[in-house]
Design an enzyme around this catalytic site. Structure first.
Site, short mmCIF file in Angstrom:
data_model
loop_
_atom_site.label_atom_id
_atom_site.label_comp_id
_atom_site.label_asym_id
_atom_site.label_seq_id
_atom_site.Cartn_x
_atom_site.Cartn_y
_atom_site.Cartn_z
N CYS A 91 0.85 -1.19 0.00
CA CYS A 91 0.00 0.00 0.00
C CYS A 91 0.88 1.24 0.00
CB CYS A 91 -0.89 -0.02 1.24
SG CYS A 91 -2.02 1.38 1.35
N HIS A 133 -9.19 -3.66 -2.09
CA HIS A 133 -8.21 -2.93 -1.27
C HIS A 133 -8.53 -1.43 -1.26
CE1 HIS A 133 -3.95 -2.11 0.12
NE2 HIS A 133 -4.28 -0.93 -0.39
N GLU A 134 -8.75 -0.86 -2.44
CA GLU A 134 -9.02 0.58 -2.52
C GLU A 134 -10.38 0.92 -1.90
OE1 GLU A 134 -6.55 2.37 -3.08
OE2 GLU A 134 -5.30 0.83 -3.99
N HIS A 137 -10.14 1.53 1.74
CA HIS A 137 -9.70 2.89 2.10
C HIS A 137 -10.89 3.84 2.24
CE1 HIS A 137 -5.36 2.66 2.07
NE2 HIS A 137 -5.37 2.01 0.91
#
EC number: 3.5.1.88
Length: 170
Positions: A91, A133-134, A137
């Site tokens: 990351c 993953h994004e 966030h």
């Protein structure tokens, strides 16, 4: 276009839940362009707006080897997911650290493109992992949250030490 500053763990701003994008303005286009420039400059394959201290539901991704397949996901939502996989993820907000994270192998996502047009996308393998993953966030979650508290604390300490050393060098 400009390269934006990427927030680094344990910066608490990374824990902010992003708000939906309501209007598609020229400023939004600049944000998307700057996010791509930042992601490419940092040699990443994905970047969420939260990572550059913009708390809107915007993601840019390019998992192609030649950086010729940019993808913008605004207000993304996962409609379906299947399978189970995991790779060692890294990351931009947690530099020099990687960890195995469990993810769905396949996802179907609905989002808006950079012009506000809705679309659906089916993704597998690296693209599916990157999208998940994004999207984490956007809800204030980092890949280190999947780790044990001890591992997370060790990473925090190493990154805090790196930040102190960087400040001394200035």
């Amino acid at each position: 276009m400009a390269i934006l500053d990427v927030l680094r763990f344990p910066d608490e701003r990374l824990r902010t839940v992003a708000a939906p994008v309501e209007t598609f303005t020229p400023e939004l286009q600049h944000i998307v362009d700057d996010m791509f420039e930042t992601m490419y400059a940092e040699e990443g394959i994905g970047l969420a707006a939260t990572q550059v201290d913009i708390h809107q539901r915007i993601i840019v991704i390019d998992v192609s080897e030649n950086r010729e397949d940019p993808l913008v996901l605004i207000n993304p939502e996962i409609l379906e997911q299947a399978g189970s996989t995991g790779i060692e993820e890294g990351c931009l907000s947690v530099p020099d650290h990687r960890a195995l994270v469990p993810r769905a192998e396949w996802v179907k996502v609905r989002a808006l493109d950079r012009n506000g047009q809705p679309f659906e996308l089916e993704a597998d393998d690296l693209l599916a992992i990157c999208i998940q993953h994004e999207m984490d966030h956007l809800i204030g979650k980092l890949f280190v949250d999947y780790l044990s508290p001890l591992k997370r604390q060790r990473i925090r300490q190493k990154l805090e030490k790196m930040a102190r050393e960087d400040r001394k060098a200035l």
